[in-house]
Motif scaffolding. Structure first.
Motif, short mmCIF file in Angstrom:
data_model
loop_
_atom_site.label_atom_id
_atom_site.label_comp_id
_atom_site.label_asym_id
_atom_site.label_seq_id
_atom_site.Cartn_x
_atom_site.Cartn_y
_atom_site.Cartn_z
N LEU A 1 0.82 -1.22 0.00
CA LEU A 1 0.00 0.00 0.00
C LEU A 1 0.85 1.26 0.00
N ASP A 2 2.05 1.19 0.52
CA ASP A 2 2.96 2.34 0.39
C ASP A 2 3.28 2.61 -1.07
N ALA A 3 3.37 1.53 -1.85
CA ALA A 3 3.71 1.67 -3.28
C ALA A 3 2.48 1.92 -4.13
N VAL A 4 1.33 1.33 -3.73
CA VAL A 4 0.08 1.47 -4.51
C VAL A 4 -1.00 1.93 -3.52
N ASP B 1 -7.80 -1.20 -4.04
CA ASP B 1 -9.01 -1.67 -3.37
C ASP B 1 -8.76 -2.97 -2.60
N LEU B 2 -8.29 -4.00 -3.29
CA LEU B 2 -8.04 -5.29 -2.64
C LEU B 2 -6.95 -5.17 -1.57
N VAL C 1 -10.05 4.47 -0.64
CA VAL C 1 -10.75 3.90 -1.80
C VAL C 1 -12.26 4.04 -1.55
N PRO C 2 -12.79 5.25 -1.64
CA PRO C 2 -14.20 5.48 -1.27
C PRO C 2 -15.21 4.72 -2.12
N ASP D 1 -15.93 -3.56 4.80
CA ASP D 1 -16.55 -2.66 5.78
C ASP D 1 -17.84 -3.27 6.33
N ALA D 2 -18.69 -3.75 5.43
CA ALA D 2 -19.96 -4.35 5.86
C ALA D 2 -19.71 -5.63 6.67
#
Length: 464
Positions: free
Chosen positions: A191-194, A198-199, A242-243, A252-253
């Protein structure tokens, strides 16, 4: 006196021998190439007339002679994916071959990130459906291979850490403390790189929640509470990063649904309702089979939010576009049965039992098992109809149960080891008021299945 060696003669003889050997080698190479070309031509002719099994045999022979030829692998895959295997054994064999094709591409193109990612996506898709430890381990291993073989400067190399991290977190119970930390580090580094993946965000939040639950199960309450807080914080950060991400919406759900069932955690009805609405809104249009199935299984937990009807609607819409996705049809039949919609449940189960074999895929490998489950459910449906029938219709309805049992038996390889068959026999005996036989069959079913089902336990109790 020593005989003098004729050097010129030796040189001429040596050259002749080497020339002969070289000629033999060249002839062998040309013969091999000719054989390969013959197999390819024969395979293409069989493809043209849609003899996919025959074409597969020819292309397999060609690939056996030139293992690194990507064009031959492409032709093999084209034939393979058009086959509809008739038996469970053949389906298993061909699905394994499909995975090996992806492995072969990564093996002979070790520095091509797309070859590795194609294998990882396929393994991840299959593991996500089955969700067992032995399915996630190959994902982690393939990700390791990608990380080691792709050049450090390649921007796609970091995806190896995504798949390795999410795979290892799915088998968290088998990991040491250090390995858990490494899995989380993989996801954070990705996640630091991308930063808007979403995944990636959904996987990191899932990882933290899995870790929190593991710590609580181990009795480490203080550390578990800290990790639950970290999971909540990661979930909130994911929604910001990633809204409009369907993976994040699913996560989230799911997290909030689990919190709503946990006495030690609090979640408002409004927050949960909004998360469920958002998941339905974002996941439905994706037409992503794994996401659709997972979202439906989350919705089935949300009885007070009309979750089951919404899950049914989502599955029905998906099946309209993808009628051979029988994994989803099986889930739909379960939901319809659970809500008492017996006609709809019967239609879904009957469609699955009568369906023709699907093309080579994980679904083709599972299709026989899904058909057996659907046939067992038809027995359950007919039994429930018998329970609600008038006395005058009881005998006719009993015959329908027996017909359904017979069809189930026709799909079972080993009747003595199939719990659903004992379940069916127990219900038939119960309907005939042979309670001793019913109790014995239900007991055998419970022993073989290893599951304590409320309905079977109640019927067994009534049979005593």
């Amino acid at each position: 006196m020593a005989t003098r060696v004729n050097t010129k003669f030796v040189l001429i003889l040596t050259a002749a021998v080497l020339g002969a050997v070289g000629t033999i080698g060249l002839v062998a190479v040309l013969k091999n190439r000719g054989d390969t070309t013959r197999h390819i031509k024969a395979g293409e002719q069989l493809l043209a007339i849609k003899d996919y099994e025959g074409a597969l045999k020819e292309f397999t022979r060609a690939v056996g002679k030139e293992r690194s030829n990507m064009e031959y692998l492409r032709l093999l895959e084209q034939a393979l994916l058009n086959i509809r295997p008739e038996t469970q054994d053949r389906a298993f064999q061909l699905h394994s071959l499909r995975i090996n094709v992806f492995r072969r591409k990564a093996q002979y193109r070790p520095q091509d990130p797309e070859a590795h990612l194609s294998l990882l996506r396929e393994l991840h898709r299959d593991a996500r459906y089955i969700n067992q430890a032995d399915q996630w381990q190959p994902v982690a291993e393939a990700a390791d291979d990608m990380w080691q073989q792709i050049a450090p400067g390649d921007p796609k190399r970091i995806y190896a850490r995504l798949y390795r991290g999410l795979a290892n977190m799915r088998i968290i119970g088998q990991l040491s403390e250090e390995e858990v930390a490494e899995a989380v580090d993989d996801l954070r580094a990705f996640l630091d790189a991308v930063p808007h993946h979403d995944l990636g965000w959904a996987s990191l939040a899932d990882a933290r929640l899995s870790r929190a639950n593991q710590l609580r199960d181990d009795g480490n309450t203080r550390r578990a509470l800290e990790m639950f807080d970290e999971a909540d914080e990661t979930r909130r950060r994911a929604r910001v990063a990633v809204p409009m991400g369907p993976e994040v919406a699913r996560m989230d759900a799911h997290h909030l649904a689990l919190k709503s069932f946990d006495e030690e955690q609090e979640v408002s009805e409004e927050e949960l309702s909004k998360a469920v609405d958002r998941m339905v809104e974002l996941v439905g249009p994706t037409q992503d089979p794994q996401l659709i199935n997972e979202a439906a299984n989350i919705l089935r937990l949300m009885w007070r939010l009309q979750g089951v009807p919404r899950a049914v609607e989502m599955l029905q819409q998906y099946l309209q576009e993808h009628p051979e996705e029988h994994f989803h049809r099986r889930t739909l039949a379960d939901l319809q049965y659970a809500t008492g919609n017996l006609d709809e449940a019967y239609e879904a189960a009957r469609t699955l039992v009568d369906a023709r074999p699907v093309q080579v895929s994980l679904l083709s490998r599972l299709q026989h098992q899904l058909r057996t489950q659907a046939a067992s459910q038809i027995v359950d449906i007919e039994f429930r109809r018998w329970q609600g029938a008038d006395d005058a219709d009881k005998d006719a309805q009993l015959k329908r149960i027996e017909t359904a049992r017979d069809q189930l038996a026709s799909l079972v390889a080993d009747p003595e080891k199939e719990p659903s068959l004992f379940r069916a026999e127990g219900k038939i005996a119960f309907a005939k008021e042979d309670y001793q036989a019913a109790a014995a069959s239900f007991e055998r079913h419970l022993k073989l299945s290893g599951r304590e089902e409320f309905e079977i336990l109640m019927l067994a109790a009534h049979s005593l």
